[in-house]
Design an enzyme around this catalytic site. Sequence first.
Site, PDB file in Angstrom:
ATOM      1  N   ARG A 360       0.807  -1.219   0.000  1.00 57.03           N
ATOM      2  CA  ARG A 360       0.000   0.000   0.000  1.00 57.03           C
ATOM      3  C   ARG A 360       0.848   1.282   0.000  1.00 57.03           C
ATOM      4  NH1 ARG A 360      -3.079   1.528   3.287  1.00 57.03           N
ATOM      5  NH2 ARG A 360      -4.714   2.247   1.916  1.00 57.03           N
ATOM      6  N   CYS A 391      14.313  -6.266  -3.955  1.00 60.78           N
ATOM      7  CA  CYS A 391      15.254  -5.605  -4.848  1.00 60.78           C
ATOM      8  C   CYS A 391      14.542  -4.498  -5.603  1.00 60.78           C
ATOM      9  CB  CYS A 391      15.859  -6.615  -5.803  1.00 60.78           C
ATOM     10  SG  CYS A 391      17.008  -7.650  -4.930  1.00 60.78           S
TER      11      CYS A 391
HETATM   12  N1  LLP Z   1     -17.846  -2.323  -1.441  1.00 60.74           N
HETATM   13  C1  LLP Z   1     -17.354  -2.208  -2.675  1.00 60.74           C
HETATM   14  C2  LLP Z   1     -18.258  -2.315  -3.814  1.00 60.74           C
HETATM   15  C3  LLP Z   1     -15.988  -1.971  -2.878  1.00 60.74           C
HETATM   16  O1  LLP Z   1     -15.516  -1.832  -4.102  1.00 60.74           O
HETATM   17  C4  LLP Z   1     -15.137  -1.870  -1.751  1.00 60.74           C
HETATM   18  C5  LLP Z   1     -13.702  -1.631  -1.920  1.00 60.74           C
HETATM   19  C6  LLP Z   1     -15.689  -2.017  -0.474  1.00 60.74           C
HETATM   20  C7  LLP Z   1     -17.061  -2.237  -0.355  1.00 60.74           C
HETATM   21  C8  LLP Z   1     -14.868  -1.961   0.784  1.00 60.74           C
HETATM   22  O2  LLP Z   1     -14.221  -0.759   0.951  1.00 60.74           O
HETATM   23  P1  LLP Z   1     -13.499  -0.436   2.352  1.00 60.74           P
HETATM   24  O3  LLP Z   1     -14.578  -0.252   3.384  1.00 60.74           O
HETATM   25  O4  LLP Z   1     -12.646  -1.599   2.696  1.00 60.74           O
HETATM   26  O5  LLP Z   1     -12.704   0.786   2.083  1.00 60.74           O
HETATM   27  N2  LLP Z   1      -6.774  -1.782  -2.109  1.00 60.74           N
HETATM   28  C9  LLP Z   1      -7.221  -0.467  -1.701  1.00 60.74           C
HETATM   29  C10 LLP Z   1      -8.706  -0.437  -1.437  1.00 60.74           C
HETATM   30  C11 LLP Z   1      -9.524  -0.883  -2.613  1.00 60.74           C
HETATM   31  C12 LLP Z   1     -10.976  -0.896  -2.268  1.00 60.74           C
HETATM   32  C13 LLP Z   1     -11.781  -1.501  -3.351  1.00 60.74           C
HETATM   33  N3  LLP Z   1     -13.154  -1.597  -3.050  1.00 60.74           N
HETATM   34  C14 LLP Z   1      -6.449  -0.053  -0.453  1.00 60.74           C
HETATM   35  O6  LLP Z   1      -5.578  -0.784  -0.027  1.00 60.74           O
HETATM   36  O7  LLP Z   1      -6.696   1.020   0.097  1.00 60.74           O
END
Ligand code: LLP
Length: 463
Positions: A360, A391
């Site tokens: 991240r 690396c």
């Molecule tokens: N619902 C939907 C339709 C989503 O696309 C997502 C996240 C969530 C719920 C949950 O979101 P949260 O509450 O966890 O923020 N990899 C990125 C985050 C990508 C989120 C994608 N969708 C990061 O590490 O910040």
Amino acid sequence: MSRSAHPAGPRHADVLPEGHYSAPADDLNALDPKVWAHTVGRDADGVVTVGGIAVTQLAEEYGTPAYILDEADFRDRARAWRTAFGNDADVFYAGKAFLSRAVVRWLHEEGLNLDVCSGGELATALSAGMPAERIAFHGNNKSPEEIERAVRAGVGRIVLDSFQEIVRVAHIAQSLGTRQRVQIRITVGVEAHTHEFIATAHEDQKFGIPLADGQAAEAVRRALQLDGLEVIGIHSHIGSQIFDMSGFEVAAHRVVGLLRDIRDEHGVELPEIDLGGGLGIAYTSDDDPREPHEIAKALTEIVTRECEGARLRTPRISVEPGRAIVGPTAFTLYEVGTVKPLDGLRTYVSVDGGMSDNIRTALYDAEYSVALASRTSDAEPMLVRVVGKHCESGDIVVKDAFLPGDLAPGDLIAVPATGAYCRSMASNYNHVLRPPVVAVRDGAARVIVRRETEDDLLRLDVG
Ligand code: LLP
């Protein structure tokens, strides 16, 4: 993605280099409860403990790096969301943040539902006994096989993401002699990431069907005509790591506007609205997330008010928090390998993991905090960059933070708030083995996802 970006005062170094960092805390040994899991503290020897177990013991037993997850905290947060929304709303934990069979069982026991976005997540959910009707299936490109599996399993809803998928799911459901409950995911022209709040720009992305130009209304029109589908509601997800509720306000206004148009055109009041996830957590002490009960109150009030204005019955609300439940419940435990001071710049602290267990920082410029975990220290703070063993010079875990100046190889350090999107986005870059997830509760620890082995790597390499 975090909001912390305050220049440090000159207190602890003659010259501090440019960077985004907060001034060092008055007491580097203190553990801010905002960023650490609920049961984290220090024992009489100054060693960080979680669930009553010292991290030195965890490191000895399970090795480092390791994700250490506070099960009691996970359950508390899950329950807090469930209680905040009450019986007239549904909380779907977003499995993409972190999913394992133990997590599925905890969710089930705490009365939450589950959002999955791939066949793999669906398989994990079903194999751990989550009732299919409590599963929502997401994704912008679900394969026909995934759709068939979800329909056969009897998932509670499939969230439709495109015109083609509307037809695809309808055909599959019909061919299986059933009617699939579906929501239609729309993009409302709002994207909210923390402070940024950009209206209209974000139809330009791969998810959902734009409200603009009547496309979402057309999608509903088509879906309502298909026998294989039971349209139960509209879905909107506006972004990630959001602290400000105004984005949800605009989204709810626009989604309810669509529900009103649907009622006017078709005489149908859709019974559900899903406002997605995206609620922010504290990665550093500068972040101030809202409590679930505040979020529930705000969202319920917004939707109720908008529906009253449109003379609609208030639909059943659902939300999909991932990060806000699991994010704060885990920290990553690393062992320091080398400490390299660069004069006039900062000290590079290399740990035994890195971008393979937390992408991240490299990917989103995310900010994290860090603490010396195996002991306390009264040494002067030094500005550090915690880096991994990969690396690649972008292999940074914590970009700018302060650690005690006597930090040495063999010390254990812990990076809090790594429960979400760290293990789930982990890789084998450089053939580094992915760390285990160790759940701790009431003085007992157990591995819920084991450490990868070289045999695991070689098993996939069929020569
Ligand atoms: N619902 C939907 C339709 C989503 O696309 C997502 C996240 C969530 C719920 C949950 O979101 P949260 O509450 O966890 O923020 N990899 C990125 C985050 C990508 C989120 C994608 N969708 C990061 O590490 O910040």
